[in-house]
Design an enzyme around this catalytic site. Sequence first.
Site, PDB file in Angstrom:
ATOM      1  CD  GLU B  29      -2.528  -1.643   2.426  1.00  0.00           C
ATOM      2  OE1 GLU B  29      -2.504  -0.883   3.409  1.00  0.00           O
ATOM      3  OE2 GLU B  29      -2.959  -2.808   2.479  1.00  0.00           O
ATOM      4  CB  SER B  66      -6.483  -6.513  -0.656  1.00  0.00           C
ATOM      5  OG  SER B  66      -7.419  -5.637  -1.219  1.00  0.00           O
ATOM      6  CD  GLU B  67      -3.774  -5.002   4.938  1.00  0.00           C
ATOM      7  OE1 GLU B  67      -4.972  -5.343   4.814  1.00  0.00           O
ATOM      8  OE2 GLU B  67      -3.428  -3.816   5.116  1.00  0.00           O
ATOM      9  CG  HIS B 136      -1.916   1.827  14.005  1.00  0.00           C
ATOM     10  ND1 HIS B 136      -3.271   1.816  14.116  1.00  0.00           N
ATOM     11  CD2 HIS B 136      -1.647   2.109  12.703  1.00  0.00           C
ATOM     12  CE1 HIS B 136      -3.814   2.100  12.931  1.00  0.00           C
ATOM     13  NE2 HIS B 136      -2.849   2.274  12.066  1.00  0.00           N
TER      14      HIS B 136
HETATM   15  C1  LIG Z   1      -5.581  -3.389   7.798  1.00  0.00           C
HETATM   16  C2  LIG Z   1      -4.994  -2.042   7.568  1.00  0.00           C
HETATM   17  N1  LIG Z   1      -4.249  -1.838   6.470  1.00  0.00           N
HETATM   18  C3  LIG Z   1      -3.696  -0.631   6.238  1.00  0.00           C
HETATM   19  C4  LIG Z   1      -3.882   0.406   7.116  1.00  0.00           C
HETATM   20  C5  LIG Z   1      -3.192   1.757   6.884  1.00  0.00           C
HETATM   21  N2  LIG Z   1      -4.167   2.745   6.471  1.00  0.00           N
HETATM   22  C6  LIG Z   1      -4.788   3.536   7.358  1.00  0.00           C
HETATM   23  S1  LIG Z   1      -5.927   4.522   6.647  1.00  0.00           S
HETATM   24  C7  LIG Z   1      -5.581   3.931   5.123  1.00  0.00           C
HETATM   25  C8  LIG Z   1      -6.317   4.423   3.933  1.00  0.00           C
HETATM   26  C9  LIG Z   1      -7.771   4.183   4.102  1.00  0.00           C
HETATM   27  O1  LIG Z   1      -8.458   4.604   2.971  1.00  0.00           O
HETATM   28  P1  LIG Z   1     -10.035   4.707   2.977  1.00  0.00           P
HETATM   29  O2  LIG Z   1     -10.605   3.426   3.447  1.00  0.00           O
HETATM   30  O3  LIG Z   1     -10.444   5.171   1.638  1.00  0.00           O
HETATM   31  O4  LIG Z   1     -10.371   5.779   4.085  1.00  0.00           O
HETATM   32  P2  LIG Z   1     -10.009   7.338   4.081  1.00  0.00           P
HETATM   33  O5  LIG Z   1      -8.717   7.459   4.824  1.00  0.00           O
HETATM   34  O6  LIG Z   1      -9.905   7.783   2.685  1.00  0.00           O
HETATM   35  O7  LIG Z   1     -11.129   7.979   4.815  1.00  0.00           O
HETATM   36  C10 LIG Z   1      -4.590   2.960   5.181  1.00  0.00           C
HETATM   37  C11 LIG Z   1      -4.034   2.220   4.038  1.00  0.00           C
HETATM   38  C12 LIG Z   1      -4.665   0.148   8.246  1.00  0.00           C
HETATM   39  N3  LIG Z   1      -4.883   1.096   9.171  1.00  0.00           N
HETATM   40  N4  LIG Z   1      -5.217  -1.067   8.443  1.00  0.00           N
END
Ligand SMILES: Cc1ncc(C[n+]2csc(CCOP(=O)(O)OP(=O)(O)O)c2C)c(N)n1
Lengths: 342, 342, 334, 334
Positions: B29, B66-67, B136
């Site tokens: 990601e 999508s881990e 986290h």
């Molecule tokens: C399982 C998991 N994978 C990755 C992350 C890191 N992460 C935190 S927010 C985020 C983006 C989320 O995008 P979206 O669902 O569109 O929400 P938005 O931040 O745009 O509101 C990521 C990759 C996480 N917190 N949990």
Amino acid sequence: MSVMTYIGAIGAAQQEAMSADPRVIIIGEDVEANVYGTTGGGKQRAEQGDFVQQFGKNRIRNTPISEEAIVGTAIGAAMTGLRPIVDLSYSSFLYMAMDQFVNQAAKNRYMFGGQSSIPVVFRSAMFYGLNTGAHHSDRPYPMFMNVPGLKIMAPASAYDAKGLLRSAIDSDDPVLTFEAVPLWGAKEEVPDEEYRIPFGVARTRREGCDVTVVGVSGSLPLALQAAEDMAARGVSCEVIDPRTLVPLDTGTIVRSVLKTGRLVIAEPAHRTCGAAAEIAAVVADKAQHALVAPIKRVCALNMQVPFSPALEAQIYPTRERIVAAIEAVCADQLNAENRRVG
Amino acid sequence: MSVMTYIGAIGAAQQEAMSADPRVIIIGEDVEANVYGTTGGGKQRAEQGDFVQQFGKNRIRNTPISEEAIVGTAIGAAMTGLRPIVDLSYSSFLYMAMDQFVNQAAKNRYMFGGQSSIPVVFRSAMFYGLNTGAHHSDRPYPMFMNVPGLKIMAPASAYDAKGLLRSAIDSDDPVLTFEAVPLWGAKEEVPDEEYRIPFGVARTRREGCDVTVVGVSGSLPLALQAAEDMAARGVSCEVIDPRTLVPLDTGTIVRSVLKTGRLVIAEPAHRTCGAAAEIAAVVADKAQHALVAPIKRVCALNMQVPFSPALEAQIYPTRERIVAAIEAVCADQLNAENRRVG
Amino acid sequence: MKISEKLARETLLEMQRRMLRIRLFDERASKMVKRGYIPGTVHTSIGQEAQVVGACMALKSGDHMTGNHRSHGHPIGMGSPLGPLMAELVGKATGVCKGKGGSLHLADYAVGSLGESGITGSSIPIAVGAGLSAQVLGEDRVALTFFGDGTANQGVLYESMNLASAYKLPVIFLCENNFYALSTPSHTVTGGRIVDRAAGFGMPGVRVDDGQDVMAVYDAVAEAVDRARRGEGPSLVEVMTYRFREHSEGLRINVDYRNSEEKQFWTARDPIVLFREALIAAGIATAAEMDAIEAEIAQEVEDCASFALESPDPEPSVAFEHLFTDAYDLEDVL
Amino acid sequence: MKISEKLARETLLEMQRRMLRIRLFDERASKMVKRGYIPGTVHTSIGQEAQVVGACMALKSGDHMTGNHRSHGHPIGMGSPLGPLMAELVGKATGVCKGKGGSLHLADYAVGSLGESGITGSSIPIAVGAGLSAQVLGEDRVALTFFGDGTANQGVLYESMNLASAYKLPVIFLCENNFYALSTPSHTVTGGRIVDRAAGFGMPGVRVDDGQDVMAVYDAVAEAVDRARRGEGPSLVEVMTYRFREHSEGLRINVDYRNSEEKQFWTARDPIVLFREALIAAGIATAAEMDAIEAEIAQEVEDCASFALESPDPEPSVAFEHLFTDAYDLEDVL
Ligand SMILES: Cc1ncc(C[n+]2csc(CCOP(=O)(O)OP(=O)(O)O)c2C)c(N)n1
Ligand SMILES: Cc1ncc(C[n+]2csc(CCOP(=O)(O)OP(=O)(O)O)c2C)c(N)n1
Ligand SMILES: [Mg+2]
Ligand SMILES: [Mg+2]
């Protein structure tokens, strides 16, 4: 008292709990058809029908194959009024829902400052030693021991299975059960009245003074057999079944080692970072001064599980491997005994 | 030699490996944007641009969140010709892909009788002690140590991080890295030429004769500080960094304890069934006769991680907690020393 | 924007109040992060207020909600008081989670907020569970879960949608589509349209193209809620919106992943400004009345910040509470 | 059944041969389980041969395939020789996985079979990975993954479909819909239709309503394969079929979850009988020729069983090989 199998005891505990509290439901794959034999009616089946007939489809829920959602749904349901028993079938399927176990079940109450309680039981069974191959044979309880916030039971007999499962269902915290399929058919006398066994209290299955042998889950009967073998050779084993791994009754184990000075631990999980490692570490801290011999672990080898019957048996603890470990830590007595006898 | 940060070393190792072998790709990601700072160009960034500019979007792959699919896809790609480096960002996200780690990465080669090899590196970083809250902050490496078939590195310095990561990328087996974010900024001299550090070889960071102190990952620098404190008080600590947890160089640790007779282990993971438990258990087996004091573990408490800075610091090992553990096992020397000084 | 005639004036004004609370709370939190009063980081919902409030106001007391890392708006939308929320962000004893959760993990059970989640996707099945308990116990309540467009690529969502659909559970899956997951444009990592995924799981999918219009969001969610209450099962509602700020406060991304025309287009569609104008145009309130509301909320946010800053730190021993519900041996912990 | 004119006679006969191999191999394996020659249990593909073979024959050498617990048909469909497969089921040294995998975990890399999986859904992303390596390395190959209707409710499928779609990977998702997951009727736990899930993930979804017609399966999969080879990305193909036996051999389920009319309807549509008749009717082969083929395969299966039973057990030390590719210290293991 009646004689019950380990698996029958689990079914009976579920039935009692379902009858006692309408908030208890059973949810999982194929629970309606009772494929794994724990959602039938036990002895009363003939009169009362199976669980679906007794409790209805509102409370006995077949699910899609969606372990992560099943576990998460059960957690959410537990937070909002139900007391679900989740039947996850093989312990090997728990990995599918790991995030829900660790990040929701274990952390939720803590992280929200005590707002939630999560009375949910996750049942799973360790189908090891049965030639089902690497994907179905796992004994992954040590992973969950490393996660604060999850209670864990791993009974080794029908009596314990029934009493602990009732306590688990009563608990307001998430509990994981790890059942030993090799013991499903093992029988034991069980009280006719309802009873509960508290978590965190080990059961000393045999008293002895030369060496402490801790047996976890399916390794407990093997430890008892090994103790029998050693008794014939003049070595007196104290055999302890921790019964629950979280909380772990380290007090009973440490007190025993203070008496015997020797420790052997047998368990069906992989050795590295297993329950035996934890027990050894606790004893090496709390009873080091009493130790007169190395602490020996008899675990599943650090290998995956091969399918062929010509290969699989080598992986797990056996009566012989436990005997060998006891011999190693009791070399002194055995030599003395040999001299006496010879 | 040049001075490099721990995170810079990781970026540099990735860059070298990508330049050396077109089968190496980075997938994860937000890796295109280099949010976490390890897919930039390091020192050469200004000249060569970031990784996307250097290696192209075919080899630097942003993924959906999508881990499970990412990890499985990387495994499948590794089985069929690529050598992926998967950037999973926080170690706390590994749970999402647990099935793929355990049932595919770890078991595949074994279960198929050696048909597959799976040259894939799963990078993740432990963001603990940084007030990011319970979701986290995890340090879940002990879980993976319980799974035979996964190699695990947990470096505590820039030099080790770079050399181990190169070996990991060279390996034909799946490797998990657990990076310590509290050390990301720590600097060390690093050779200018490419180098590799073999897995399974501990690094003795300080020689000593009174007590062996093993420090895992972020706890290693604290162990060194504690050793410094104790040196001033007349206690000589031998400080060992295992560097890789699978394979684990138990030989170096056991030999050290045979010399010192005392062992303290510090690590950032939860205590129960952690790496410290494993090390304690090995030593209580192989060096029990040499032990003159209890084995002490200084681990993260068996608690989830609270958010508030007023609370969080209590959870992890500190220099002070390590000092206290050394004091406890060296009470004799300290008393002697006190008498001498006093 | 068309003001719904079904809604009482007080409800309409409460919508604006909640949007303002989110905006001003998040602006304040953002400043407090930069000045170091709030440890770690926060993810603001600035720009997405209509999407949050339109959804929450379609619920009623007793309903449940779970959220994600973009976490302050959701409980505020449910009516949670600001003081304990801000105190939680600062890590104080008076925090809604006693300082143990932090920004990413807010929960306020009193208003049906079952918890935000730092792990994306992780709280989705929790809402399904709230739907299941409602169904099994025969209680008249629904559950709504918020997740982003990025999170819409996590498998747990589809397992949850399927389970809820097969059981006909009263659940609303609400996708906050702000076009990006961190630095990653949705369309580069997403096959098809999220809303179109509903049909294959046997539920209606509705897309609110103008997620800056709080009335449009409210109407779409209210319909899904009605359906859920009638026992007809779950729905997916996808709301197109935009975050005005960076993914999280203080995060600097060197790649220009959102161009300035796009940003301008969206910031021109500020949901709070739009609703204010619409309310005035419809004669629901005067400009002066709206000004008064804004001042009232500004004061509330001032007060919550003072409350947070003046509150005491949690006692160190609080770190050892709430692991289990029953007493446990501290030996096992320490 | 319409016999495709595009296919050479030898290909058509090979299809029938592979279907027969699956049928007779599985019948034999079933007997051997009951007599205790095969440890554990096996899941047969009896009744589903057209679905398996139609799909595999649409692939070519160099392509990859991953499968599931209903595991023998897939490698046989790919052309794997029977002896080492049967020896694997029995747990012998000559097994295709050296006796370490067993029925649930067959793999034969020589024919592109990357592995069956006892964990449902677990091998789906592996096929996506094979698609990714093909794309990154610029190799002309595709990957196909088999999974059941029950497994179609696992999240990893949708993560995989989405990833493959976003990257336009050459992957075919093949759902073997036999209407049940163990004792659970698909429709009771599935929202919507599986085939309809493709659209939301940006790929074509095709349903083969008569999965007993090997030509129909072949055509649908061949089209998906062509699309994949053209670089246009993945497809979902859902094939409606039926397992003639119990979920696994020896399993007895006391609930009557499949009624006898249903069973009769489907067993009357035996894919092997149907194809035999169609080939004869189309003048591709005579009844005598088909008889000869059947005898040939029967002999092959006899031989594979003898091979398996006469082969030696693996050496005990084989249990300690193949954990890692490089030498490791047995101390670490024992
Ligand atoms: C399982 C998991 N994978 C990755 C992350 C890191 N992460 C935190 S927010 C985020 C983006 C989320 O995008 P979206 O669902 O569109 O929400 P938005 O931040 O745009 O509101 C990521 C990759 C996480 N917190 N949990
Ligand atoms: C993750 C996981 N959950 C549950 C199981 C148990 N299980 C094995 S096969 C099966 C049913 C599979 O149904 P389907 O996907 O339709 O395939 P079919 O057996 O019908 O071919 C189940 C539930 C498993 N092996 N793995
Ligand atoms: Mg987004
Ligand atoms: Mg099926």
